[in-house]
Write a protein that holds these residues in place. Structure first.
Motif, PDB file in Angstrom:
ATOM      1  N   UNK A  64       0.835  -1.199   0.000  1.00 55.07           N
ATOM      2  CA  UNK A  64       0.000   0.000   0.000  1.00 55.07           C
ATOM      3  C   UNK A  64       0.872   1.253   0.000  1.00 55.07           C
ATOM      4  N   UNK A  65       1.891   1.262   0.865  1.00 56.21           N
ATOM      5  CA  UNK A  65       2.758   2.449   0.931  1.00 56.21           C
ATOM      6  C   UNK A  65       3.652   2.588  -0.295  1.00 56.21           C
ATOM      7  N   UNK A  66       3.993   1.487  -0.935  1.00 56.37           N
ATOM      8  CA  UNK A  66       4.690   1.575  -2.223  1.00 56.37           C
ATOM      9  C   UNK A  66       3.783   2.282  -3.233  1.00 56.37           C
ATOM     10  N   UNK A  67       2.546   1.870  -3.297  1.00 57.07           N
ATOM     11  CA  UNK A  67       1.567   2.506  -4.186  1.00 57.07           C
ATOM     12  C   UNK A  67       1.414   3.988  -3.877  1.00 57.07           C
ATOM     13  N   UNK A  68       1.313   4.331  -2.597  1.00 61.52           N
ATOM     14  CA  UNK A  68       1.178   5.737  -2.207  1.00 61.52           C
ATOM     15  C   UNK A  68       2.409   6.546  -2.608  1.00 61.52           C
ATOM     16  N   UNK A  69       3.606   5.984  -2.366  1.00 63.09           N
ATOM     17  CA  UNK A  69       4.838   6.706  -2.734  1.00 63.09           C
ATOM     18  C   UNK A  69       4.935   6.898  -4.244  1.00 63.09           C
ATOM     19  N   UNK A  70       4.594   5.878  -5.009  1.00 64.13           N
ATOM     20  CA  UNK A  70       4.638   5.994  -6.466  1.00 64.13           C
ATOM     21  C   UNK A  70       3.657   7.051  -6.966  1.00 64.13           C
ATOM     22  N   UNK A  71       2.450   7.052  -6.434  1.00 64.12           N
ATOM     23  CA  UNK A  71       1.441   8.026  -6.881  1.00 64.12           C
ATOM     24  C   UNK A  71       1.864   9.452  -6.553  1.00 64.12           C
ATOM     25  N   UNK A  72       2.396   9.684  -5.368  1.00 60.85           N
ATOM     26  CA  UNK A  72       2.805  11.045  -5.009  1.00 60.85           C
ATOM     27  C   UNK A  72       4.036  11.479  -5.806  1.00 60.85           C
ATOM     28  N   UNK A  73       4.922  10.557  -6.099  1.00 62.63           N
ATOM     29  CA  UNK A  73       6.089  10.882  -6.927  1.00 62.63           C
ATOM     30  C   UNK A  73       5.646  11.286  -8.331  1.00 62.63           C
ATOM     31  N   UNK A  74       4.710  10.545  -8.903  1.00 66.41           N
ATOM     32  CA  UNK A  74       4.195  10.873 -10.240  1.00 66.41           C
ATOM     33  C   UNK A  74       3.477  12.222 -10.198  1.00 66.41           C
ATOM     34  N   UNK A  75       2.655  12.450  -9.182  1.00 65.20           N
ATOM     35  CA  UNK A  75       1.947  13.728  -9.065  1.00 65.20           C
ATOM     36  C   UNK A  75       2.936  14.882  -8.968  1.00 65.20           C
ATOM     37  N   UNK A  76       3.972  14.724  -8.154  1.00 63.70           N
ATOM     38  CA  UNK A  76       4.991  15.776  -8.047  1.00 63.70           C
ATOM     39  C   UNK A  76       5.671  16.020  -9.394  1.00 63.70           C
ATOM     40  N   UNK A  77       5.912  14.965 -10.167  1.00 62.74           N
ATOM     41  CA  UNK A  77       6.512  15.125 -11.489  1.00 62.74           C
ATOM     42  C   UNK A  77       5.626  15.932 -12.423  1.00 62.74           C
ATOM     43  N   UNK A  78       4.349  15.638 -12.422  1.00 59.14           N
ATOM     44  CA  UNK A  78       3.421  16.425 -13.244  1.00 59.14           C
ATOM     45  C   UNK A  78       3.388  17.880 -12.788  1.00 59.14           C
ATOM     46  N   UNK A  79       3.348  18.098 -11.492  1.00 61.67           N
ATOM     47  CA  UNK A  79       3.299  19.471 -10.971  1.00 61.67           C
ATOM     48  C   UNK A  79       4.569  20.238 -11.340  1.00 61.67           C
ATOM     49  N   UNK A  80       5.737  19.582 -11.255  1.00 58.88           N
ATOM     50  CA  UNK A  80       6.989  20.251 -11.643  1.00 58.88           C
ATOM     51  C   UNK A  80       6.966  20.667 -13.107  1.00 58.88           C
ATOM     52  N   UNK A  81       6.210  19.930 -13.915  1.00 54.12           N
ATOM     53  CA  UNK A  81       6.095  20.249 -15.345  1.00 54.12           C
ATOM     54  C   UNK A  81       4.979  21.259 -15.618  1.00 54.12           C
ATOM     55  N   UNK A  82       4.370  21.787 -14.551  1.00 54.87           N
ATOM     56  CA  UNK A  82       3.368  22.823 -14.717  1.00 54.87           C
ATOM     57  C   UNK A  82       1.926  22.351 -14.791  1.00 54.87           C
ATOM     58  N   UNK A  83       1.685  21.105 -14.432  1.00 52.47           N
ATOM     59  CA  UNK A  83       0.331  20.568 -14.448  1.00 52.47           C
ATOM     60  C   UNK A  83      -0.287  20.595 -13.052  1.00 52.47           C
ATOM     61  N   UNK A  84      -1.599  20.690 -12.999  1.00 55.66           N
ATOM     62  CA  UNK A  84      -2.326  20.434 -11.768  1.00 55.66           C
ATOM     63  C   UNK A  84      -2.498  18.921 -11.689  1.00 55.66           C
ATOM     64  N   UNK A  85      -1.967  18.317 -10.643  1.00 61.58           N
ATOM     65  CA  UNK A  85      -2.062  16.867 -10.462  1.00 61.58           C
ATOM     66  C   UNK A  85      -3.258  16.577  -9.558  1.00 61.58           C
ATOM     67  N   UNK A  86      -4.247  15.900 -10.108  1.00 64.14           N
ATOM     68  CA  UNK A  86      -5.414  15.483  -9.334  1.00 64.14           C
ATOM     69  C   UNK A  86      -5.212  14.002  -9.027  1.00 64.14           C
ATOM     70  N   UNK A  87      -4.938  13.714  -7.762  1.00 60.86           N
ATOM     71  CA  UNK A  87      -4.593  12.355  -7.335  1.00 60.86           C
ATOM     72  C   UNK A  87      -5.808  11.755  -6.650  1.00 60.86           C
ATOM     73  N   UNK A  88      -6.140  10.531  -7.014  1.00 61.90           N
ATOM     74  CA  UNK A  88      -7.326   9.892  -6.469  1.00 61.90           C
ATOM     75  C   UNK A  88      -6.971   8.502  -5.976  1.00 61.90           C
ATOM     76  N   UNK A  89      -7.366   8.240  -4.720  1.00 62.34           N
ATOM     77  CA  UNK A  89      -7.118   6.925  -4.124  1.00 62.34           C
ATOM     78  C   UNK A  89      -7.915   6.829  -2.835  1.00 62.34           C
ATOM     79  N   UNK A  90      -8.003   5.623  -2.307  1.00 66.69           N
ATOM     80  CA  UNK A  90      -8.585   5.409  -0.982  1.00 66.69           C
ATOM     81  C   UNK A  90      -7.453   5.622   0.020  1.00 66.69           C
TER      82      UNK A  90
END
Length: 180
Positions: A64-90
């Motif tokens: 679960x925490x691997x999944x959470x870390x991967x999702x937040x890393x991807x979201x941060x990557x999109x945000x660094x590129x100027x995107x609004x990252x909308x992250x969805x999970x339980x």
């Protein structure tokens, strides 16, 4: 939030709360946005996957925490590129505070979709995707309402369409902002 600003918006709630539909609609609202679906990272595990159940195992928690870390890393990557990252999970219970701390992106927003348990049960019965597994609607709703910290904007979406929920989030987004 200006429409062109990079940010991270976390959409969470129990299964069948409408997270996927609302997150997609919210991402479509912004001119540069990405919809980061946390469950994608769970489904990438081809063998050895352990699902989280009420009887929590160390391996299921680690995945679960691997999944959470991967999702937040991807979201941060999109945000660094100027995107609004909308992250969805339980993301429920004390995990929510730990999860948002993983995000480097500022500003960060949290929206908790909290329809009533009767609505969740009805939605779960009528959808093709079944998510509760070993969990019951009542048990997961209890974790949401009693163990989850009151971060961001909480919405009872029991009587809202997804479009109405997206509009309310857009209008009330400042209430969802977490301190930097």
């Amino acid at each position: 939030m200006p429409a062109s600003s990079a940010a991270a918006i976390v959409i969470t709630g129990a299964m069948a709360a409408g997270k996927s539909t609302v997150a997609q609609g919210l991402a479509e609202h912004y001119p540069r946005a990405a919809h980061v679906r946390g469950d994608v990272f769970r489904r990438m595990v081809v063998s050895g996957r352990q699902e989280l159940s009420p009887e929590v195992s160390a391996e299921a928690t680690a995945q679960l925490w691997l999944r959470y870390r991967l999702a937040t890393t991807v979201a941060d990557g999109y945000a660094r590129a100027g995107f609004t990252a909308v992250i969805q999970d339980v993301i429920l219970g004390p995990d929510l505070a730990r999860y948002v701390d993983l995000l480097a992106t500022r500003p960060r927003f949290v929206v908790v979709l909290a329809p009533g348990p009767d609505v969740l049960a009805h939605r779960e019965r009528t959808r093709t995707k079944k998510g509760y597994g070993d969990w019951t609607v009542t048990a997961l709703d209890h974790v949401l309402r009693t163990d989850t910290p009151r971060l961001g904007l909480w919405l009872d979406t029991s009587h809202q369409t997804a479009a109405h929920t997206v509009q309310e989030i857009v209008e009330r987004l400042p209430e969802a902002r977490l301190p930097d």
